[in-house]
Motif scaffolding. Structure first.
Motif, mmCIF file in Angstrom:
data_model
loop_
_atom_site.group_PDB
_atom_site.id
_atom_site.type_symbol
_atom_site.label_atom_id
_atom_site.label_comp_id
_atom_site.label_asym_id
_atom_site.label_seq_id
_atom_site.Cartn_x
_atom_site.Cartn_y
_atom_site.Cartn_z
ATOM 1 N N GLU A 1 -8.570 -1.508 1.948
ATOM 2 C CA GLU A 1 -7.191 -1.993 1.604
ATOM 3 C C GLU A 1 -6.188 -1.418 2.823
ATOM 4 O O GLU A 1 -6.396 -0.469 3.125
ATOM 5 C CB GLU A 1 -6.622 -1.507 0.366
ATOM 6 C CG GLU A 1 -7.298 -2.265 -0.765
ATOM 7 C CD GLU A 1 -6.888 -1.593 -2.251
ATOM 8 O OE1 GLU A 1 -5.934 -0.703 -2.308
ATOM 9 O OE2 GLU A 1 -7.391 -1.975 -3.225
ATOM 10 N N ARG A 2 -5.189 -2.318 3.129
ATOM 11 C CA ARG A 2 -4.225 -1.872 4.035
ATOM 12 C C ARG A 2 -3.384 -0.401 3.737
ATOM 13 O O ARG A 2 -3.612 0.448 4.394
ATOM 14 C CB ARG A 2 -3.230 -2.834 4.299
ATOM 15 C CG ARG A 2 -2.129 -2.329 5.226
ATOM 16 C CD ARG A 2 -0.886 -3.329 5.203
ATOM 17 N NE ARG A 2 0.368 -2.651 5.850
ATOM 18 C CZ ARG A 2 1.438 -2.028 5.237
ATOM 19 N NH1 ARG A 2 1.364 -1.891 3.746
ATOM 20 N NH2 ARG A 2 2.462 -1.601 5.807
ATOM 21 N N ALA A 3 -3.138 -0.439 2.272
ATOM 22 C CA ALA A 3 -2.226 0.641 1.839
ATOM 23 C C ALA A 3 -3.120 2.024 1.984
ATOM 24 O O ALA A 3 -2.600 3.070 2.333
ATOM 25 C CB ALA A 3 -1.903 0.511 0.241
ATOM 26 N N ALA A 4 -4.551 2.070 1.666
ATOM 27 C CA ALA A 4 -5.221 3.024 1.679
ATOM 28 C C ALA A 4 -5.136 3.777 3.106
ATOM 29 O O ALA A 4 -5.489 4.887 3.321
ATOM 30 C CB ALA A 4 -6.572 2.994 0.894
ATOM 31 N N LEU A 5 -5.695 2.618 3.965
ATOM 32 C CA LEU A 5 -5.808 2.950 5.311
ATOM 33 C C LEU A 5 -4.680 3.492 6.072
ATOM 34 O O LEU A 5 -4.668 4.509 6.769
ATOM 35 C CB LEU A 5 -6.292 1.602 6.087
ATOM 36 C CG LEU A 5 -6.619 1.791 7.616
ATOM 37 C CD1 LEU A 5 -7.809 2.807 7.798
ATOM 38 C CD2 LEU A 5 -7.320 0.303 8.344
ATOM 39 N N LEU A 6 -3.646 3.049 5.747
ATOM 40 C CA LEU A 6 -2.410 3.162 6.360
ATOM 41 C C LEU A 6 -2.149 4.724 5.677
ATOM 42 O O LEU A 6 -1.518 5.676 6.850
ATOM 43 C CB LEU A 6 -1.313 2.481 5.802
ATOM 44 C CG LEU A 6 0.173 2.747 6.622
ATOM 45 C CD1 LEU A 6 0.221 2.784 8.018
ATOM 46 C CD2 LEU A 6 1.522 1.704 5.731
ATOM 47 N N ASP B 1 -0.320 2.119 14.373
ATOM 48 C CA ASP B 1 1.037 1.245 14.350
ATOM 49 C C ASP B 1 0.746 -0.441 13.981
ATOM 50 O O ASP B 1 1.575 -0.972 13.107
ATOM 51 C CB ASP B 1 1.729 0.972 15.886
ATOM 52 C CG ASP B 1 2.750 2.245 16.154
ATOM 53 O OD1 ASP B 1 2.991 2.965 15.157
ATOM 54 O OD2 ASP B 1 2.825 2.541 17.245
ATOM 55 N N ILE B 2 -0.540 -0.626 14.391
ATOM 56 C CA ILE B 2 -0.854 -2.023 13.998
ATOM 57 C C ILE B 2 -1.103 -2.246 12.530
ATOM 58 O O ILE B 2 -0.373 -3.208 11.846
ATOM 59 C CB ILE B 2 -2.434 -2.276 14.544
ATOM 60 C CG1 ILE B 2 -2.337 -2.350 16.038
ATOM 61 C CG2 ILE B 2 -2.922 -3.539 13.998
ATOM 62 C CD1 ILE B 2 -3.748 -2.398 16.910
#
Length: 376
Positions: free
Chosen positions: A6-11, A76-77
């Motif tokens: 998931e984007r949120a967890a990775l971010l 940033d990506i």
């Protein structure tokens, strides 16, 4: 390696680890984050050779493996991807390219070999004890403002953490004490000694480590495990492990700086005092930031003058029963200390215009601050 996360967890995890990475690096591998995937987890690690943060986060791992990728670029990506995205990270063939896919976006990033990535977390750390997140936060918040930024006295560029004895009602109680000083002011905060901390060596935790830990513990669960040796310290909580080298130096004998004969006492409402100092200091020159405190029975007059801007005075009612006294302080340092006082009252123990002043929270005896005066 092939994973979906998931984007949120990775971010969130990338945000934690990439802040260690220095923007200007002469060693290319130190600009990268180490990624390893196995058993339903992605581990991320970053280091500057003095400080290392490792965090694990759940992921769907279809092919285990690892690589290192440019930390700030990857962050940033992921930051710019839409909320709710599923992010696929894939490393094929020779492992030199990381492909990131999310929706219709695709990025290819150059990688460096895992074997080049330095490991900081090895070695035995024999002393272990637990602190609550709240206790660690209090130790850091109430001392770090006094950490020196002067690189020549590198042994003052951190918080000195050690076991000590505190006098309380004729008895001596074991305490864990945090001390920081820059030569102009000193902050000393203590708490009951946690189980397992009795034999710890006195260690100086570097400023950067202190600041990174402070950011991370806002999101931490309640217990934080500290492990340390003579040259390393580790903080472990939730899915994060922070390992840091310690400052190799001797912290000065701070007890000698704390005056014992200050016989004049002033008590004042901390918030009213801080607001008045802030107002009066508007006039003081940018360089000295000097504010004068003039004390007479029951009254404090704050004043500042500057050749360019003019002058300012403000009166406050205070608890003071001694003879007249005038003393000057750097207003910034005075505000830094009074902002640490959580109760209503601040107690100033003074001697004369040239001697250090002790500041305490009337309602809390665990913190003590020393402030050097200045000529005004």
């Amino acid at each position: 390696m092939n994973i979906i996360i998931e984007r949120a967890a990775l971010l969130r995890s990338l945000g934690h680890v990439q802040s260690v990475v220095e923007r200007r690096n002469t060693i290319p591998i130190l600009s990268n984050v180490l990624l390893r995937a196995s058993d339903g987890e992605l581990s991320l690690a970053a280091t500057d050779m003095d400080l290392e943060i490792v965090e694990t986060v759940p992921a769907t791992v279809t092919r285990a493996g690892g690589t290192t990728a440019p930390a700030h670029t990857l962050y940033d990506i992921v930051r710019k991807l839409p909320d709710g995205s599923q992010v696929e990270l894939d490393i094929g063939g020779d492992g030199t390219i990381l492909t990131l896919r999310a929706g219709r976006s695709q990025f290819k990033l150059s990688c460096l070999p895992i074997d080049d990535f330095p490991q900081l977390s090895g070695g035995d750390l024999p002393h272990r004890f637990d602190l609550t997140a709240g206790d660690l936060r209090a130790l850091v918040d109430r001392t770090r403002f006094a950490i020196s930024t002067e690189e020549t006295r590198y042994y003052l560029n951190g918080i000195y953490l050690h076991a000590a004895k505190a006098k309380a009602g004729g008895a001596e109680l074991p305490v864990l004490r945090a001390v920081a000083t820059d030569g102009h002011r000193l902050a000393r905060v203590e708490m009951p000694l946690p189980e397992g901390a009795a034999g710890i060596p006195g260690v100086i935790v570097p400023r950067k480590t202190v600041n990174e830990i402070r950011k991370l513990i806002d999101e931490a669960a309640d217990r934080i495990e500290l492990s340390l040796s003579d040259n390393k310290i580790r903080f472990a909580f939730d899915s994060v492990v922070v390992t840091s080298k310690l400052i190799d130096g001797t912290f000065p004998d701070y007890e000698r700086v704390i005056p014992v004969g200050n016989d004049k006492t002033m008590e004042v409402d901390a918030k009213l005092f801080a607001a008045a100092v802030d107002r009066v200091a508007t006039i003081s020159t940018e360089k000295s930031r000097a504010v004068k405190l003039s004390l007479t029975r029951g009254t404090l007059t704050l004043s500042a003058t500057s050749p360019e801007a003019g002058s300012a005075t403000e009166e406050l009612e205070v608890g003071y029963d001694e003879g007249p006294l005038e003393i000057g302080f750097n207003s910034r340092y005075l505000l830094d200390i009074t902002q640490q006082i959580e109760g209503e009252g601040a107690r100033f123990s003074l001697a004369d215009a040239a001697s250090p002043t002790i500041v305490r929270d009337v309602a809390d005896s665990t913190a003590l601050y020393v402030l050097m005066p200045m000529r005004v």
